[in-house]
Design an enzyme around this catalytic site. Structure first.
Site, PDB file in Angstrom:
ATOM      1  N   GLU A   1       0.790  -1.236   0.000  1.00 14.31           N
ATOM      2  CA  GLU A   1       0.000   0.000   0.000  1.00 14.31           C
ATOM      3  C   GLU A   1       0.823   1.288   0.000  1.00 14.31           C
ATOM      4  O   GLU A   1       0.444   2.271   0.647  1.00 14.31           O
ATOM      5  CB  GLU A   1      -0.969   0.003   1.194  1.00 14.31           C
TER       6      GLU A   1
ATOM      7  N   HIS B   1       1.801  -1.755  17.370  1.00 14.81           N
ATOM      8  CA  HIS B   1       1.741  -0.383  17.842  1.00 14.81           C
ATOM      9  C   HIS B   1       2.848  -0.083  18.850  1.00 14.81           C
ATOM     10  O   HIS B   1       2.896   1.012  19.413  1.00 14.81           O
ATOM     11  CB  HIS B   1       0.367  -0.074  18.440  1.00 14.81           C
TER      12      HIS B   1
ATOM     13  N   CYS C   1      -1.993  -5.814  13.232  1.00 15.49           N
ATOM     14  CA  CYS C   1      -2.525  -4.753  12.380  1.00 15.49           C
ATOM     15  C   CYS C   1      -1.500  -4.478  11.272  1.00 15.49           C
ATOM     16  O   CYS C   1      -0.492  -5.178  11.158  1.00 15.49           O
ATOM     17  CB  CYS C   1      -2.789  -3.497  13.224  1.00 15.49           C
TER      18      CYS C   1
END
Length: 754
Positions: free
Chosen positions: A484, A694, A726
């Site tokens: 992406e 994270h 994630c």
């Protein structure tokens, strides 16, 4: 009639806090410089509120990371693993939020603040944890505001909400520490009462289905707090919903002012006016703190007039529905927005002015010009043709239940998919994004600003995609993604290619810590003009023989992470988005992409906080996802992803999504999610995350093996996938390479034991 807000955005109009924090973490900014920037933002925020004419400025709404974490620090609720050095420092604070890679210390858990996209750091209540007044930061900020000539209203998370959101460790009953926590709150209130005539205690938990521990002890708790706040009025802040059956309890609490959310629950006003003691003050949360549309003054003034029939004017306050933390800072610099659309909007600064204007008009002050301008703007929006597309509305009405079902059940689809994909046991993959380097952002910005042509931009993105594929192949992943690089944000990217969206330049909102998002604005009917991702994904597939996942964002997440029009039901808007995504899914399949991931990271976030309202939401949210994903053949494998929310209570609904594979956050809570699988037989494949992305900390092979083994105790090996929590957008390449290598090695080690 007092005017106030419940909180102001803390990031700065140009994200000054974000850049200062990240510079500090890179060690290119000192603690003194960081604190100077923080003080400058606070001063600017107070100045903006005073300039708008508000009677109070909000103090305590600022944070270097998270306001719930700040309360943990005030209470001395610092988990033992962060106390090894003895002295609490700013770095300790950030370790609690982000972990410490060098010391091998895991961060505290992070999850969504009620039904918003803001993430808070979950308090931990450990055995033998002692609570004591440990930080006077709120007192310091209050005195700073006073010395600068402002009238401060200190605000903090209330003790009942704080403890309700906390997690008990090692068998502790967290409610056993309530008395100790209330004692610390009392000390804080006693000090603040010397400097502020009103103190705000946020208790949004009162708008939920209250646990018995709160119902039984709330009056006692607030009696103690009332005694300690000697010279101040206590304002109880409730928001994100209505009080409903909790109103009678709330009315018995010894507080001076009750704030109610009349945006989320306008219907509660009549009951509150009847049951809230007549000698006490009432704050009307009229201005929407979670959206960007201009308020309809005529409608709101009718609400105020209704309240004035039961209350004296000086018993009424006017405010925002909740904190403006969830809104961008200012509309002033948004020169790229079409003028007609900009006229429909109000950001945080403008909402402060709206609060004051409503209060002025309601008291008879002459604001004819502002009222006339508002009436004209609201009328223009209601009659404008910009928001209406008859073809979209017709297609949405024609979509039927048959479009929301796959051809065959999962067990049969899985056989078709495995024949085509030939994946090993415990297949490894990632969630989608890879590190967004400075070079990627630079070329993307150059293309956006017209400083490079499309051919140059495409070549640069393809080079990055090729590099990411090589990295994944070297790591040994089984199912690849294109990384992406062309996407600035997982929602904004799609919104830019869909009709019915517009975009601000500076409309940033804090998601957590230094992470800010710029939500798209849905102002009209939604449709797709053409393929949005097909070229990038087919190029990526051409660079590898391994399966490549197409990556899309789901309709519910696009809805939840946008500022949504308020003139149509949310479920109608979601259905429009679903049809646009359905078109993209079908185009990817036609292009030969056999795995397509449609992320629904926000599915749980959109869940109403009241149980009796959840079924309706889940019905239309799940139906929208299935509408987007069910137009493909059995051999096409549909994935979805969810992150950082409490999912256990809605696993039955997640199963109803009928995704072939779901990946879900689990590592930060040490696979706590798996407890739900002991009671619920999840039918499809699932990948509980094994790497907390994270935090900059890299998990070891042994740690990941331990998490996989935990998962295998409740998830059959035939259904288990291995993946991070994630996407990897915010991580650096050094830690990403090592963590992926560890993840693949752990998966292989466990495979060898099966």
């Amino acid at each position: 009639m007092k005017s106030h807000i419940l909180g102001f955005p803390r990031i700065g109009s140009q994200r000054e806090l974000k850049f200062a924090l990240e510079a500090y973490w890179r060690k290119t900014c000192t603690e003194t410089e960081l604190q100077q920037q923080a003080a400058a933002i606070r001063l600017r925020n107070w100045t903006l509120q005073k300039k708008a004419g508000l009677d109070y400025v909000s103090v305590g709404d600022f944070s270097l990371y998270d306001h719930v974490l700040d309360m943990s620090v005030v209470l001395g609720a610092v988990p033992a693993r962060f106390r090894s050095s003895g002295k609490f420092t700013l770095n300790t604070y950030f370790d609690m939020a982000r972990g410490n890679a060098e010391a091998g210390i895991a961060a505290m858990e992070m999850t969504k603040w009620f039904d918003t996209n803001y993430h808070y750091i979950v308090p931990e209540i450990e055995p033998d944890m002692t609570f004591h007044y440990s930080s006077d930061i709120l007192l310091q900020e209050t005195t700073d505001a006073l010395q600068a000539g402002f009238n401060p209203k200190p605000t903090m998370v209330g003790p009942l909400t704080y403890l309700a959101l906390a997690k008990a460790q090692k068998g502790v009953n967290k409610w056993d520490v309530l008395e100790s926590i209330v004692e610390v709150y009392g000390e804080l209130l006693e000090e603040l009462s010397e400097h502020a005539d009103c103190i705000q205690l946020d208790e949004p938990i009162f708008c939920t289905d209250l646990p018995d521990e709160i119902r039984d002890r709330a009056e006692q708790v607030y009696a103690q707090l009332r005694d300690r706040a000697k010279h101040s009025r206590l304002l109880l802040g409730t928001y994100f919903g209505g009080l409903k059956e909790n109103l009678e309890l709330t009315a018995r609490l010894p507080v001076d002012i009750l704030h109610i959310d009349l945006v989320r629950a306008p219907e509660q006003l009549d009951a509150v006016l009847e049951k809230w003691p007549r000698h006490k003050m009432l704050s009307l949360g009229l201005i929407d703190g979670r959206n960007i549309w201009k308020s309809d003054f005529s409608t709101l003034l009718k609400t105020v007039e209704k309240a004035k029939q039961k209350r004296e004017t000086d018993q009424l306050w006017i405010g925002t529905s909740c904190s403006l933390l969830h809104a961008p800072v200012s509309l002033e610099a948004e020169n790229a927005l079409p003028p007609e659309l900009k006229d429909w909007m109000a950001f945080a600064v403008e909402k402060c002015t709206e609060v004051k204007t409503i209060a002025q008009i309601a008291q008879g002050f002459h604001e004819e010009q502002r009222l006339a301008e508002n009436v004209a703007s609201i009328k223009n929006r209601r009659t404008s043709l910009l928001a209406v597309d008859p073809a979209v509305r017709n297609r949405t009405e024609q979509a039927d239940a048959g479009m929301c079902r796959r051809n065959r059940p999962f067990a049969e689809r899985k056989k078709c998919q495995q024949q085509q994909l030939n994946l090993p046991p415990l297949p490894t993959t990632t969630i989608g994004s890879f590190p967004q380097t400075r070079e990627i952002r630079k070329i993307r910005k150059a293309f956006r600003e017209g400083l490079c042509d499309e051919k140059t931009y495409t070549r640069a993105m393809q080079q990055e995609i090729h590099s990411v594929i090589q990295e994944q192949e070297q790591a040994g992943l089984d199912v690849l993604v294109h990384g992406e690089p062309e996407r600035n944000d997982m929602v904004e990217y799609f919104g830019q290619q869909l009709n019915g969206f517009c975009f601000s330049q500076y409309g940033w909102v804090q998601s957590y810590g230094s992470r800010c998002v710029k939500p798209p604005i849905i102002y009209g009917d939604i449709s797709r003009s053409g393929p949005m991702t097909v070229d990038w994904i087919t190029y990526a597939q051409s660079q590898t023989d391994k399966p490549m996942k197409g990556m899309l964002t789901g309709p519910v997440t696009i809805l939840c992470w946008s500022f949504v029009r308020d003139d149509l039901p949310r479920k109608t808007v979601c259905r429009q988005i679903a049809l646009a995504i359905r078109d993209e899914v079908q185009d990817l399949e036609k292009a030969g992409i056999g795995i397509i991931q449609i992320d629904e990271a926000a599915l749980r976030e959109g869940l109403p906080i009241r149980k009796d309202e959840q079924a309706d939401y889940l019905n239309w949210a799940i139906e929208s996802f299935r509408l987007a994903t069910s137009g493909v053949s059995d051999k096409t494998q549909i994935h979805t992803h969810m992150c950082y929310s409490e999912f256990n209570a809605i696993l039955h609904a997640i199963a109803e999504m009928d995704a072939d594979v779901i990946s879900i956050e689990a590592s930060r809570s040490d696979m706590e999610l798996l407890q739900a699988f002991e009671q619920f037989d999840y039918p499809n494949d699932i990948g509980p995350g094994v790497w907390d992305i994270h935090s900059p900390r890299v998990p070891t092979v042994a740690e990941i093996c331990g998490l996989i083994q935990k998962a295998l105790k409740v998830i059959p090996k035939e259904q288990l996938w291995i993946n991070p929590d994630c996407g990897l957008k915010t991580r650096g390449w050094t830690e990403t390479r090592q963590a992926l290598k560890n993840m693949v090695n752990a998966a292989q080690a466990i495979r060898n034991t099966l």
